[in-house]
Design a protein around this motif. Structure first.
Motif, PDB file in Angstrom:
ATOM      1  N   LEU A 142      61.979  -1.127  19.438  1.00 36.24           N
ATOM      2  CA  LEU A 142      61.192   0.154  18.728  1.00 36.24           C
ATOM      3  C   LEU A 142      60.898   1.045  19.958  1.00 36.24           C
ATOM      4  O   LEU A 142      60.642   0.399  21.088  1.00 36.24           O
ATOM      5  CB  LEU A 142      59.692  -0.345  18.255  1.00 36.24           C
ATOM      6  N   THR A 143      60.969   2.375  19.765  1.00 39.52           N
ATOM      7  CA  THR A 143      60.753   3.276  20.841  1.00 39.52           C
ATOM      8  C   THR A 143      59.225   3.379  21.063  1.00 39.52           C
ATOM      9  O   THR A 143      58.639   3.789  20.306  1.00 39.52           O
ATOM     10  CB  THR A 143      61.500   4.676  20.539  1.00 39.52           C
ATOM     11  N   PRO A 144      58.704   3.078  22.205  1.00 43.75           N
ATOM     12  CA  PRO A 144      57.121   3.468  22.561  1.00 43.75           C
ATOM     13  C   PRO A 144      56.581   4.862  22.200  1.00 43.75           C
ATOM     14  O   PRO A 144      57.545   5.385  22.482  1.00 43.75           O
ATOM     15  CB  PRO A 144      57.009   2.720  23.927  1.00 43.75           C
ATOM     16  N   VAL A 145      55.400   4.713  21.701  1.00 44.98           N
ATOM     17  CA  VAL A 145      54.797   6.142  21.440  1.00 44.98           C
ATOM     18  C   VAL A 145      54.573   6.566  22.942  1.00 44.98           C
ATOM     19  O   VAL A 145      54.063   6.122  24.066  1.00 44.98           O
ATOM     20  CB  VAL A 145      53.648   6.033  20.623  1.00 44.98           C
ATOM     21  N   ASP A 146      54.833   8.127  22.974  1.00 40.97           N
ATOM     22  CA  ASP A 146      54.314   8.681  24.313  1.00 40.97           C
ATOM     23  C   ASP A 146      53.139   9.155  24.007  1.00 40.97           C
ATOM     24  O   ASP A 146      52.690  10.146  23.540  1.00 40.97           O
ATOM     25  CB  ASP A 146      55.381  10.125  24.361  1.00 40.97           C
ATOM     26  N   VAL A 147      52.247   8.247  24.711  1.00 46.07           N
ATOM     27  CA  VAL A 147      50.536   8.751  24.425  1.00 46.07           C
ATOM     28  C   VAL A 147      50.033   9.911  25.032  1.00 46.07           C
ATOM     29  O   VAL A 147      49.511  10.750  24.579  1.00 46.07           O
ATOM     30  CB  VAL A 147      49.810   7.388  25.174  1.00 46.07           C
ATOM     31  N   ASP A 148      50.731  10.311  26.317  1.00 47.92           N
ATOM     32  CA  ASP A 148      50.381  11.370  26.999  1.00 47.92           C
ATOM     33  C   ASP A 148      50.932  12.699  26.410  1.00 47.92           C
ATOM     34  O   ASP A 148      50.076  13.626  25.961  1.00 47.92           O
ATOM     35  CB  ASP A 148      51.017  11.750  28.205  1.00 47.92           C
TER      36      ASP A 148
END
Length: 574
Positions: A521-527
């Motif tokens: 899974l591609t991590p969510v870009d929080v910034d």
């Protein structure tokens, strides 16, 4: 009681807060001129000096324990701290000191109680500019007034304040007296210059009012060059008439009314106890001479407005009218050569002026005009919000990132894992089938026997902190896989491999495609999600004040003007 000899007073400053800070300036200068004096000052909000310096106050100081702790002494602000226990810990429940105790401490250890430099700077900034600012707060305007009011204002210029307040706070009952104008009829009016404070002038000029036809006060056409002078004079005359209608109707030279009350009886008894009459027989010539002197003194003390806290301005106006000679011809000659009135363009404030005033009030340095086109660092925006979220918050609110409290926060790994054990129930005897051990193996069977076996097995197992944290990560990964098959994942921006946090692109492959569970899974870009949502919220404000601009400006981050609302979000994802 225990309060030592002192001089005190109360001032009703109304809507003009600047008058309150002028009094603060006077009090500070008095203590500087007379080093033996200490002064404290508060208002209906309490210790408003502390409110002004709220960003720099020590943690122990709060409204409950601030009484009799804040003083001006030798021209500087002093704060008496809480008493400390033997363990050098602040006693937050300590009662406030008495006035006598506080003065004793100030006289002996004033150097120790000098307020911190940021606190003193905040208060001094608020009263900076005096005494030069006194003249800047005045406004002189032409007014077409009855000759009686002109004569009264020459004797008591300060009466313009209660007159403006009487008109500003008028009610239908007050206006009844303005139908006939028994005290100040409009027959003999002259042009004059009246000195207001800017607050009083604004209160008078901004009020829309049409006089009663029966009053005799008429206004010229708005195009008349002196229309404003006629209007201001009409409003001010209504204020003076309202004041006079509320007076006590007692003739100031009537001794019978003054010398018939209980106050005179107590005063006369006090004179007899102190042997004022020197043993003279009542009714003798010497006795009557002393009695007349006492009556004159008492009458002047009672009827003189300056000596009475609750003196009615209307009584003073009527007294001045009876004792002042009005020379109408002299007033008309002076009206022919009046000095020019002040410009009132300060009443108009542009949005840019308002923004500048707000930024100066917050003591911030806004971006200069040549920086408007600069490239804003979106990573700085994200880091500022992260710094805010990482601050400690309590029931009293959250601390902003600029807070003076920058003490280092320590992290004890062992204590953290033990707290997790207690929360997750690693040592608990009341565990269900969907607790920790079953989550490690992702066996979501509903059989009750497995729950009982897990309970017995946990008593023999000793889970290390690393295993515990690893199990939590596995649990979170499993939740991500489940959410990836829903529409929730499509609403977030994910991070490209090898891409920076801000330059990531929106992923369109978060849906339940074939083999999605097998791929990483591609991590969510929080910034990126944070910045995009902030910009979207900022765009929705349409140039007005809102949560996004308020939070970012409080952190020292200024976003550019949103000239193209439609391109704001587009630019956030490019």
């Amino acid at each position: 009681g225990d309060t030592p000899a002192h001089i005190g007073g109360t001032t009703l400053f109304g809507d003009n807060v600047e008058d309150e800070w002028f009094i603060v300036y006077l009090v500070r200068e008095i203590t500087r001129e007379f080093p033996g004096l200490a002064a404290r000052i508060d208002d209906n909000d309490g210790e408003f000096l502390l409110i002004e310096a709220a960003d720099f106050l020590p943690k122990w100081l709060n409204p409950e324990n601030s009484d009799n702790r804040v003083f001006f002494y030798k021209g500087e602000l002093h704060i008496i701290p809480l008493s400390e226990t033997d363990e050098q810990e602040c006693d937050l429940s300590a009662a406030s000191p008495t006035i006598s105790q506080a003065l004793t401490l100030l006289s002996s250890r004033s150097e120790e109680f000098l307020a911190a430099e940021p606190i003193r700077a905040a208060v001094n900034k608020r009263i900076s500019g005096y005494p030069e600012k006194i003249q800047a707060s005045f406004h002189r305007a032409h007014c077409y007034l009855p000759a009686g009011i002109v004569a009264v204002l020459r004797q008591r210029p300060s009466l313009v304040a209660p007159a403006v307040q009487a008109f500003y706070l008028r009610d239908p009952v007050d206006l009844r007296a303005c139908r006939s104008f028994q005290t100040f009829p409009p027959d003999e009016r002259v042009m004059t210059v009246v000195t207001f404070t800017k607050c009083l002038y604004a209160q008078l000029v901004q009020q829309k009012f049409v006089p009663d036809r029966r009053s005799g006060y008429t206004l010229p056409l708005p195009s008349h060059p002196q229309y404003k002078a006629y209007e201001l004079g009409m409003k001010l005359a209504h204020g003076f008439e309202i004041l006079c209608s509320k007076c006590s109707k007692v003739s100031p030279d009537s001794k019978r009314n003054v010398l018939s009350g209980p106050l005179w009886e107590r005063f006369l008894s006090s004179l007899k106890e102190k042997h004022y009459f020197k043993g003279e027989m009542e009714g003798s010539a010497k006795y009557l001479e002393l009695l007349h002197k006492a009556e004159d003194y008492f009458q002047q003390s009672v009827t003189k407005p300056e000596s009475s806290v609750e003196a009615n301005p209307g009584d003073e106006i009527l007294t001045l009218l009876q004792t002042t000679t009005i020379d109408l011809k002299e007033l008309e000659r002076e009206a022919a050569c009046l000095p020019p009135e002040d410009d009132d363009s300060w009443l108009e404030i542009t949005p840019d002026d308002l923004d500048q005033m707000l930024k100066e009030a917050r003591n911030e340095s806004p971006p200069s005009s040549n920086e408007e086109e600069q490239k804003y660092d979106l990573e700085a925006v994200a880091e500022s919000v992260k710094a805010f979220v990482s601050k400690v918050s309590t029931h009293e609110g959250a601390e902003m990132p600029w807070s003076s409290d920058e003490s280092h926060v320590t992290f004890d790994v062992d204590s953290f894992t033990k707290a997790l054990d207690r929360i997750l129930g690693a040592d608990s005897e009341e565990l269900d089938s969907d607790d920790l051990d079953e989550e490690q193996e992702f066996d979501f069977s509903d059989e009750d026997d497995e729950g009982l076996d897990a309970e017995n097995q946990r008593e023999d197992e000793n889970i290390s902190p690393n295993e515990l944290i690893g199990s939590l990560k596995s649990y979170m990964n499993e939740m991500d896989r489940e959410l990836a098959q829903t529409n929730v994942g499509k609403s977030f921006t994910t991070r490209k491999k090898g891409a920076s946090s801000v330059n990531a692109a929106t992923s369109q492959s978060a849906g339940p495609d074939s083999g999605a569970e097998e791929t990483e899974l591609t991590p969510v870009d929080v910034d990126m999600n944070l910045v995009a949502n902030l910009l979207e919220s900022y765009s929705a404000q349409s140039g007005l004040a809102g949560p996004t601009s308020n939070i970012l400006q409080s952190m020292g981050v200024y976003l550019p003007e949103n000239a193209d609302r439609t391109g704001c979000n587009k630019g956030a994802t490019e």
